[in-house]
Design a protein around this motif. Structure first.
Motif, short mmCIF file in Angstrom:
data_model
loop_
_atom_site.label_atom_id
_atom_site.label_comp_id
_atom_site.label_asym_id
_atom_site.label_seq_id
_atom_site.Cartn_x
_atom_site.Cartn_y
_atom_site.Cartn_z
N ARG A 6 0.77 -1.48 0.20
CA ARG A 6 0.19 -0.06 0.32
C ARG A 6 0.75 1.23 -0.33
NH1 ARG A 6 -3.08 -2.71 3.54
NH2 ARG A 6 -4.72 -3.43 2.77
N THR A 9 2.14 1.91 -3.30
CA THR A 9 1.31 2.44 -4.20
C THR A 9 1.31 3.95 -3.84
OG1 THR A 9 0.47 0.33 -4.83
CG2 THR A 9 -1.19 2.08 -5.48
N ALA A 10 1.42 4.38 -2.67
CA ALA A 10 0.97 5.89 -2.39
C ALA A 10 2.35 6.23 -2.63
CB ALA A 10 1.19 5.71 -0.49
N ARG A 12 4.08 5.83 -5.06
CA ARG A 12 4.10 5.93 -6.96
C ARG A 12 3.42 6.91 -7.11
NH1 ARG A 12 3.51 -0.24 -8.04
NH2 ARG A 12 5.70 -0.37 -7.80
N GLU A 13 2.24 7.28 -6.73
CA GLU A 13 0.69 7.79 -7.24
C GLU A 13 1.59 9.34 -6.25
OE1 GLU A 13 -2.56 5.69 -5.80
OE2 GLU A 13 -2.04 4.71 -7.62
N ALA A 14 1.81 9.07 -5.44
CA ALA A 14 1.34 11.27 -4.77
C ALA A 14 2.49 11.77 -5.46
CB ALA A 14 2.86 10.76 -3.59
N ARG A 15 1.31 13.50 -5.26
CA ARG A 15 2.27 14.28 -6.11
C ARG A 15 2.82 14.82 -5.28
NH1 ARG A 15 -3.59 14.40 -6.16
NH2 ARG A 15 -3.59 16.24 -4.80
N ARG A 97 7.42 15.65 -9.51
CA ARG A 97 6.81 15.28 -8.23
C ARG A 97 7.70 16.20 -7.28
NH1 ARG A 97 4.66 9.74 -7.55
NH2 ARG A 97 6.60 9.34 -9.09
N ASP A 184 0.73 14.92 -0.37
CA ASP A 184 -0.58 14.02 0.34
C ASP A 184 0.13 12.14 0.95
OD1 ASP A 184 1.15 13.60 -2.44
OD2 ASP A 184 -1.10 13.37 -3.65
N ALA A 243 9.37 0.74 -5.42
CA ALA A 243 8.25 1.95 -6.02
C ALA A 243 8.96 1.74 -7.17
CB ALA A 243 7.82 3.03 -4.75
#
Ligand code: OAD
Length: 253
Positions: A6, A9-10, A12-15, A97, A184, A243
């Motif tokens: 989890r 994934t966070a 990889r996706e965080a801005r 990012r 985030d 990641a």
């Protein structure tokens, strides 16, 4: 999906990612934590030595303790946790990012590992200042000849760190607080999260909608969404490699 995945994934996706570190991130470099079982020095509680009152009462004792810690920090090497955080910054910045590393540590190991966007909330132990004039000096990497060490303006040298009861450097705190507005994902590493205002950043991040994750072998006082239980030097390189790809935590050339 387990907690580690989890967090991968966070990442990889965080801005925007903010990491808050404490003494635990340097434990694997051989530096003592404040509240750990080995924290006491010659029968003294470090929490009582790190105060303006202790320095006023016994400047020689406080100077000697900090000189030993200063030389320890200079002799220490960044460990895989510091190196993984520097790699994380490079990956995120390369992907456009945002990233900020906020540390309570005064040992300078994050910068030496290659981290660039670093806010040192509690100052740095390798710089000292005259306790009367505030003039800063960077002493050579050898033990002081005497304790306390005379400052350049007639006072004693004291480390350029924040002691209990003293204000944090306002620009550093403002930069850390501003980052709560864009992050985030907020990652808390190796801190007992009991010293404010640093610990308040975690609550602030959550209040502004960030996911909060802790990396620590023991659950801290922090109120977080996910706890990864383990040593920073094990978990952070794994997270960054998962990641962003194997070998991604290696030291920058
Ligand atoms: P503490 O000594 O209070 O906490 C260290 C934390 O690191 C604990 O939660 C440990 O479980 C954790 N830890 C130990 N080994 C670890 C490892 N290998 N990987 C990850 N975590 C590990 O230190 P801080 O929280 O940094 O302030 O202390 C905060 C502030 O209090 C310090 O900056 C200092 C101190 O008094 C001032 O000097 C103003």
């Amino acid at each position: 999906m387990d907690d580690l995945e989890r967090v991968v994934t966070a990442l990889r996706e965080a801005r925007g990612v903010v990491v808050l570190t404490g003494a635990g991130v340097s434990a694997e470099s051989g530096l003592r934590t404040f509240r750990g079982p080995d924290g006491w020095w010659r029968g003294h509680d470090p929490l009582r030595l790190a105060t303006p009152e202790a320095f006023a009462a016994d400047p020689a004792l406080v100077s000697e303790w900090y000189d030993e810690r200063r030389l320890g920090a200079l002799a220490a090497h960044p460990n895989p946790a510091h190196i993984a955080l520097a790699a994380l910054e490079r990956h995120l910045v390369a992907a456009g990012r945002r990233f900020l590393l906020v540390t309570q540590n005064v040992d300078g190991l994050h910068r030496r590992a290659g981290s660039r966007a670093v806010v040192e909330l509690h100052g740095t132990i390798t710089v000292w200042r005259d306790h009367r004039s505030g003039r800063r000096v960077t002493p050579p990497a050898t033990p002081f000849a005497s304790h306390p060490q005379p400052g350049p303006d007639g006072g004693h040298l004291r480390p350029d760190v924040v002691w209990f009861g003293e204000a944090l450097p306002s620009a550093a705190l403002a930069e850390a607080e501003a980052a709560l507005g864009w992050c985030d994902l907020f990652v808390v590493v190796g801190t007992s999260a009991v010293v404010y205002p640093a610990a308040g950043l975690i609550e602030g991040a959550a209040a502004q909608g960030a996911r909060c994750v802790e990396v620590n072998p023991e659950p801290s006082a922090a109120n977080v969404h996910t706890r990864l239980v383990g040593r920073a030097g094990d978990l952070l390189p794994r997270l960054v490699a998962r990641a962003f790809g194997a070998g991604s935590s290696s030291t920058q050339a």
